[in-house]
Design an enzyme around this catalytic site. Sequence first.
Site, PDB file in Angstrom:
ATOM      1  N   GLY A  84       0.775  -1.232   0.000  1.00  0.00           N
ATOM      2  CA  GLY A  84       0.000   0.000   0.000  1.00  0.00           C
ATOM      3  C   GLY A  84       0.809   1.285   0.000  1.00  0.00           C
ATOM      4  O   GLY A  84       0.351   2.309   0.498  1.00  0.00           O
ATOM      5  N   HIS A 106       0.304   1.653 -13.228  1.00  0.00           N
ATOM      6  CA  HIS A 106       1.103   0.537 -13.740  1.00  0.00           C
ATOM      7  C   HIS A 106       2.568   0.969 -13.793  1.00  0.00           C
ATOM      8  O   HIS A 106       2.874   2.069 -14.256  1.00  0.00           O
ATOM      9  CB  HIS A 106       0.609   0.146 -15.140  1.00  0.00           C
ATOM     10  CG  HIS A 106       1.303  -1.072 -15.676  1.00  0.00           C
ATOM     11  ND1 HIS A 106       0.974  -2.348 -15.268  1.00  0.00           N
ATOM     12  CD2 HIS A 106       2.337  -1.210 -16.538  1.00  0.00           C
ATOM     13  CE1 HIS A 106       1.761  -3.220 -15.888  1.00  0.00           C
ATOM     14  NE2 HIS A 106       2.591  -2.553 -16.658  1.00  0.00           N
ATOM     15  N   SER A 141       2.669   4.722 -15.398  1.00  0.00           N
ATOM     16  CA  SER A 141       1.509   5.249 -16.113  1.00  0.00           C
ATOM     17  C   SER A 141       0.283   5.149 -15.223  1.00  0.00           C
ATOM     18  O   SER A 141       0.110   4.149 -14.523  1.00  0.00           O
ATOM     19  CB  SER A 141       1.237   4.411 -17.376  1.00  0.00           C
ATOM     20  OG  SER A 141       2.391   4.302 -18.193  1.00  0.00           O
ATOM     21  N   GLU A 168       6.012   6.756  -8.880  1.00  0.00           N
ATOM     22  CA  GLU A 168       4.572   6.483  -8.765  1.00  0.00           C
ATOM     23  C   GLU A 168       3.958   7.354  -7.669  1.00  0.00           C
ATOM     24  O   GLU A 168       2.825   7.823  -7.792  1.00  0.00           O
ATOM     25  CB  GLU A 168       4.335   5.007  -8.404  1.00  0.00           C
ATOM     26  CG  GLU A 168       4.620   4.019  -9.511  1.00  0.00           C
ATOM     27  CD  GLU A 168       4.562   2.570  -9.032  1.00  0.00           C
ATOM     28  OE1 GLU A 168       5.398   1.775  -9.471  1.00  0.00           O
ATOM     29  OE2 GLU A 168       3.674   2.237  -8.205  1.00  0.00           O
TER      30      GLU A 168
END
Lengths: 213, 213
Positions: free
Chosen positions: B16, B112, B144, B182
Amino acid sequence: MLDKMIDVAVMASGGGTDFQSIIDASESGEIDADVKLLITNNPDAYCIERAKKHGIDHHVIDHRGKSRQEHEQEIIDVLEKYDPDLIVLAGYMRILTDDFVDRYHGKMINIHPALLPLFGGEGMYGEKVHEAVLEAGMKRTGCSVHFVTSEVDGGPIIDQRCVPVKNDDDPHSLAERVKKKEHELLPSVVGAFADDRVRLKEGEAVLVSEKDN
Amino acid sequence: MLDKMIDVAVMASGGGTDFQSIIDASESGEIDADVKLLITNNPDAYCIERAKKHGIDHHVIDHRGKSRQEHEQEIIDVLEKYDPDLIVLAGYMRILTDDFVDRYHGKMINIHPALLPLFGGEGMYGEKVHEAVLEAGMKRTGCSVHFVTSEVDGGPIIDQRCVPVKNDDDPHSLAERVKKKEHELLPSVVGAFADDRVRLKEGEAVLVSEKDN
């Protein structure tokens, strides 16, 4: 110890802005490379003017009316005379034969305006590449320098850079943004060759950078 | 005028950290989004601890011993209760049915760890993605965020970021570097939803950014 300079040959078919980026980096002393000659297949290409302006030998070797082998033999004859350490395909718009490619294995590189392996291969050149990027809806694209092998745009990747894709981009505006990045990437890779920081090891490109890539 | 806050549901199966990146951006006021709930299929996932620590409702909906439809119906029941504006798949490791995906068309996104359309699709998850990037010899990779459609990792790309691949990378070290990116990209996209700067128009994602992407 004096820095070793490498001799570079550039092959181009068009305006030659990538060619110019190597000239500029060479002239400013940023890279230990001398641009010794330009070979073009296009007698009308503007890259010829750039060569003249910078006192670089240029050879127009028109492909028209010749077999692919005949044309390439003329190129080989010129290259043998100069014996460059590195051959840079900078917008050279002819597919090369396997024989030609094998002859310069490990010392010929190409720049491609996409993040290979995306958007490479036959038919993927110029603005077609950027059309495909926009069509795929990518928000990042970039450019790649790779060793030339018999697979079009398929040789080991030496280095890459990214650029953003913007909402209002068309293929032309995107091409312009990628070009700017090409003009950073290409001299940087040529400089890495000059410093002996690029190796082709067992079919893989290894770029050793002090700047840690 | 008061800023409108959007309610966000996160679905995750593992540690997470992407979930945490949204919580942090929400709590710091960086994005106008409230993380209202976490749904996980994994009773042992560490993301549950993160939800508890930040006072976020969490629902463990184990998929084992249920049909895919039964499992998804339980998820739908929870989602209907909260009626979130946006559902974020942040490392959710179950393939979703077309029915589920269609139900949340235009309001469910996924992150992703690659530059889609490269290295996406079924079987491409976790370190397998980064193995493939290293195998391809890429010098840049990235992440992405895309709208979820019935094609795994194939929905319209909302935004992407790049990271360098280093010579001494292994899949783990590369995964770590991409993860860091990310954690910038995902809150940025959630924030864009909160500001109504993302549209799904005729099957294409349009991200309108003041920062011009």
